[in-house]
Design an enzyme around this catalytic site. Structure first.
Site, PDB file in Angstrom:
ATOM      1  N   LYS A 147       0.814  -1.201   0.000  1.00  0.00           N
ATOM      2  CA  LYS A 147       0.000   0.000   0.000  1.00  0.00           C
ATOM      3  C   LYS A 147       0.855   1.260   0.000  1.00  0.00           C
ATOM      4  O   LYS A 147       0.392   2.341  -0.323  1.00  0.00           O
ATOM      5  CB  LYS A 147      -0.898   0.030   1.248  1.00  0.00           C
ATOM      6  CG  LYS A 147      -1.795  -1.125   1.449  1.00  0.00           C
ATOM      7  CD  LYS A 147      -2.529  -0.907   2.820  1.00  0.00           C
ATOM      8  CE  LYS A 147      -3.259  -2.123   3.249  1.00  0.00           C
ATOM      9  NZ  LYS A 147      -3.794  -1.980   4.624  1.00  0.00           N
ATOM     10  N   GLU A 197       7.640   2.182  -6.184  1.00  0.00           N
ATOM     11  CA  GLU A 197       7.845   1.807  -4.778  1.00  0.00           C
ATOM     12  C   GLU A 197       7.897   3.061  -3.908  1.00  0.00           C
ATOM     13  O   GLU A 197       8.282   4.137  -4.388  1.00  0.00           O
ATOM     14  CB  GLU A 197       9.199   1.119  -4.654  1.00  0.00           C
ATOM     15  CG  GLU A 197       9.210  -0.322  -4.269  1.00  0.00           C
ATOM     16  CD  GLU A 197       8.562  -0.710  -2.971  1.00  0.00           C
ATOM     17  OE1 GLU A 197       7.677  -0.006  -2.451  1.00  0.00           O
ATOM     18  OE2 GLU A 197       8.928  -1.778  -2.468  1.00  0.00           O
ATOM     19  N   ASP A 198       7.544   2.906  -2.631  1.00  0.00           N
ATOM     20  CA  ASP A 198       7.730   4.011  -1.696  1.00  0.00           C
ATOM     21  C   ASP A 198       9.198   4.141  -1.302  1.00  0.00           C
ATOM     22  O   ASP A 198       9.778   5.214  -1.343  1.00  0.00           O
ATOM     23  CB  ASP A 198       6.835   3.831  -0.448  1.00  0.00           C
ATOM     24  CG  ASP A 198       6.885   2.431   0.148  1.00  0.00           C
ATOM     25  OD1 ASP A 198       7.688   1.597  -0.318  1.00  0.00           O
ATOM     26  OD2 ASP A 198       6.126   2.168   1.101  1.00  0.00           O
ATOM     27  N   ILE A 199       9.806   3.007  -0.914  1.00  0.00           N
ATOM     28  CA  ILE A 199      11.178   3.082  -0.391  1.00  0.00           C
ATOM     29  C   ILE A 199      11.923   1.788  -0.681  1.00  0.00           C
ATOM     30  O   ILE A 199      11.345   0.705  -0.591  1.00  0.00           O
ATOM     31  CB  ILE A 199      11.142   3.381   1.128  1.00  0.00           C
ATOM     32  CG1 ILE A 199      12.548   3.539   1.705  1.00  0.00           C
ATOM     33  CG2 ILE A 199      10.369   2.331   1.918  1.00  0.00           C
ATOM     34  CD1 ILE A 199      12.560   4.159   3.097  1.00  0.00           C
ATOM     35  N   ASP A 253      14.889  -0.207   0.894  1.00  0.00           N
ATOM     36  CA  ASP A 253      15.702  -0.271   2.105  1.00  0.00           C
ATOM     37  C   ASP A 253      16.812  -1.301   1.830  1.00  0.00           C
ATOM     38  O   ASP A 253      17.832  -0.952   1.231  1.00  0.00           O
ATOM     39  CB  ASP A 253      14.764  -0.652   3.268  1.00  0.00           C
ATOM     40  CG  ASP A 253      15.443  -0.741   4.612  1.00  0.00           C
ATOM     41  OD1 ASP A 253      16.646  -0.435   4.700  1.00  0.00           O
ATOM     42  OD2 ASP A 253      14.782  -1.112   5.596  1.00  0.00           O
ATOM     43  N   THR A 254      16.610  -2.549   2.197  1.00  0.00           N
ATOM     44  CA  THR A 254      17.630  -3.560   1.883  1.00  0.00           C
ATOM     45  C   THR A 254      17.586  -3.995   0.415  1.00  0.00           C
ATOM     46  O   THR A 254      18.551  -4.537  -0.107  1.00  0.00           O
ATOM     47  CB  THR A 254      17.413  -4.820   2.742  1.00  0.00           C
ATOM     48  OG1 THR A 254      16.100  -5.333   2.440  1.00  0.00           O
ATOM     49  CG2 THR A 254      17.509  -4.502   4.225  1.00  0.00           C
ATOM     50  N   GLY A 255      16.443  -3.762  -0.233  1.00  0.00           N
ATOM     51  CA  GLY A 255      16.253  -4.220  -1.613  1.00  0.00           C
ATOM     52  C   GLY A 255      15.719  -5.652  -1.680  1.00  0.00           C
ATOM     53  O   GLY A 255      15.537  -6.201  -2.764  1.00  0.00           O
ATOM     54  N   THR A 288      12.700  -6.897  -0.990  1.00  0.00           N
ATOM     55  CA  THR A 288      11.392  -7.014  -1.640  1.00  0.00           C
ATOM     56  C   THR A 288      11.554  -7.098  -3.160  1.00  0.00           C
ATOM     57  O   THR A 288      11.025  -7.996  -3.813  1.00  0.00           O
ATOM     58  CB  THR A 288      10.518  -5.787  -1.287  1.00  0.00           C
ATOM     59  OG1 THR A 288      10.515  -5.627   0.122  1.00  0.00           O
ATOM     60  CG2 THR A 288       9.114  -5.925  -1.810  1.00  0.00           C
ATOM     61  N   PHE A 313      13.802   4.840  10.739  1.00  0.00           N
ATOM     62  CA  PHE A 313      12.483   4.338  10.376  1.00  0.00           C
ATOM     63  C   PHE A 313      11.558   5.534  10.208  1.00  0.00           C
ATOM     64  O   PHE A 313      11.355   6.327  11.121  1.00  0.00           O
ATOM     65  CB  PHE A 313      11.920   3.359  11.408  1.00  0.00           C
ATOM     66  CG  PHE A 313      10.764   2.610  10.839  1.00  0.00           C
ATOM     67  CD1 PHE A 313      10.962   1.511  10.021  1.00  0.00           C
ATOM     68  CD2 PHE A 313       9.461   3.036  11.065  1.00  0.00           C
ATOM     69  CE1 PHE A 313       9.897   0.835   9.447  1.00  0.00           C
ATOM     70  CE2 PHE A 313       8.387   2.368  10.493  1.00  0.00           C
ATOM     71  CZ  PHE A 313       8.611   1.263   9.687  1.00  0.00           C
TER      72      PHE A 313
HETATM   73  P1  IMP Z   1      13.279  -3.765   1.593  1.00  0.00           P
HETATM   74  O1  IMP Z   1      12.713  -5.052   1.120  1.00  0.00           O
HETATM   75  O2  IMP Z   1      14.207  -3.927   2.783  1.00  0.00           O
HETATM   76  O3  IMP Z   1      13.940  -2.952   0.489  1.00  0.00           O
HETATM   77  O4  IMP Z   1      12.081  -2.914   2.184  1.00  0.00           O
HETATM   78  C1  IMP Z   1      11.149  -2.377   1.350  1.00  0.00           C
HETATM   79  C2  IMP Z   1       9.768  -2.203   1.964  1.00  0.00           C
HETATM   80  O5  IMP Z   1       9.803  -2.146   3.392  1.00  0.00           O
HETATM   81  C3  IMP Z   1       9.227  -0.869   1.517  1.00  0.00           C
HETATM   82  O6  IMP Z   1       8.481  -1.024   0.359  1.00  0.00           O
HETATM   83  C4  IMP Z   1       8.387  -0.440   2.695  1.00  0.00           C
HETATM   84  O7  IMP Z   1       7.081  -0.927   2.536  1.00  0.00           O
HETATM   85  C5  IMP Z   1       9.053  -1.059   3.885  1.00  0.00           C
HETATM   86  N1  IMP Z   1       9.968  -0.107   4.567  1.00  0.00           N
HETATM   87  C6  IMP Z   1      11.324  -0.051   4.509  1.00  0.00           C
HETATM   88  N2  IMP Z   1      11.824   0.944   5.274  1.00  0.00           N
HETATM   89  C7  IMP Z   1      10.751   1.565   5.817  1.00  0.00           C
HETATM   90  C8  IMP Z   1      10.598   2.708   6.693  1.00  0.00           C
HETATM   91  O8  IMP Z   1      11.555   3.377   7.129  1.00  0.00           O
HETATM   92  N3  IMP Z   1       9.322   3.025   7.026  1.00  0.00           N
HETATM   93  C9  IMP Z   1       8.221   2.332   6.584  1.00  0.00           C
HETATM   94  N4  IMP Z   1       8.323   1.288   5.750  1.00  0.00           N
HETATM   95  C10 IMP Z   1       9.572   0.895   5.372  1.00  0.00           C
HETATM   96 MG    MG Z   2       6.624  -0.690  -0.157  1.00  0.00          MG
END
Ligand code: IMP
Ligand code: MG
Length: 217
Positions: A68, A127-129, A131-133, A135, A183
């Site tokens: 979302k 995507e919104d963000i 982070d680790t990549g 997803t 966060f």
């Molecule tokens: P990744 O898989 O670690 O890259 O995380 C990606 C997903 O985690 C994003 O699409 C967000 O939905 C969620 N996420 C990562 N960091 C944050 C944050 O600081 N606040 C809220 N959601 C986050």
């Molecule tokens: Mg997301």
């Protein structure tokens, strides 16, 4: 490598004046500080749309909203593409990997997407963000595998990219802001489903992290 110049939010606190920012009253005390103003977000979204239009002129990318969190960003990005008379198709997918403030490293795809709509198309995942990549490192190969014939291309447009102390598994091509490792919540980003309904982006406080959403009606 991102193809556009992401705006770099520095590591040290920005000390922005948040007195004119609006948010639901129940969030009082739930934010440590303001990270990005609404107006800064709107400008960054505009530049991302400019860059996408430059790269996709004469073709209709399929803009896939990763729900979302990306929802408000997606809507504003599409508005900005319309201003350029850039055509596109829309698709939606729901993916989750976070519980509380931690990535579970476990990516759940909860449907919604008709993969046939991606066949031989130029796809942009919104995507919104990043982070680790994690997803995206699951999602992109999965989409390629599920779609036959596969998409002509898959790129990622993320409003935010977190500067973490190890390489991200996937880097977005289009990035609005490079941000320090906090966060954050707001503008679609949640903590336990709260805070999506703010226009600005905030660093969450301990009170926000500890808050029990079940006490809200
Ligand atoms: P990744 O898989 O670690 O890259 O995380 C990606 C997903 O985690 C994003 O699409 C967000 O939905 C969620 N996420 C990562 N960091 C944050 C944050 O600081 N606040 C809220 N959601 C986050
Ligand atoms: Mg997301």
């Amino acid at each position: 490598m991102p193809s556009n110049e992401a705006i770099v939010i520095p590591d040290e606190p920005r000390n922005l004046d948040a007195s004119n920012c609006v948010y639901p009253a129940e969030y009082e005390g739930h934010f440590d500080s303001l990270m990005i103003f609404k107006d800064e977000i709107r400008k960054a979204v505009q530049s991302l749309a400019n860059k996408i239009h430059e790269d996709y002129q004469g073709c209709r990318p399929v803009m896939v909203c990763i729900l979302k969190g990306a929802n408000p960003f997606y809507q504003h990005l599409l508005d900005a593409l319309q201003d350029h008379k850039q055509g596109y198709n829309t698709e939606f997918i729901r993916v989750s990997s976070y519980e509380g403030t931690n990535s579970t490293g476990h990516v759940k795809i909860e449907g919604g997407l008709d993969v046939n709509m991606l066949q031989q198309k130029h796809v942009i995942l919104v995507e919104d963000i990043v982070d680790t990549g994690t997803t995206l490192s699951y999602l992109i190969p999965m989409l390629k595998e599920m779609t036959n014939p596969p998409p002509a291309s898959i790129e990622v447009c993320s409003l935010l990219s977190k500067r973490i102390n190890k390489p991200q598994k996937v880097e977005a091509k289009y990035v609005g802001f490079s941000i320090p490792d906090h966060f954050i919540v707001g503008y679609g980003l949640d903590h336990n489903e709260l805070y999506r309904d703010t226009e600005d982006i905030w660093i969450i406080s301990q009170k926000g992290i500890d808050f029990d959403p079940s006490c809200l009606s």
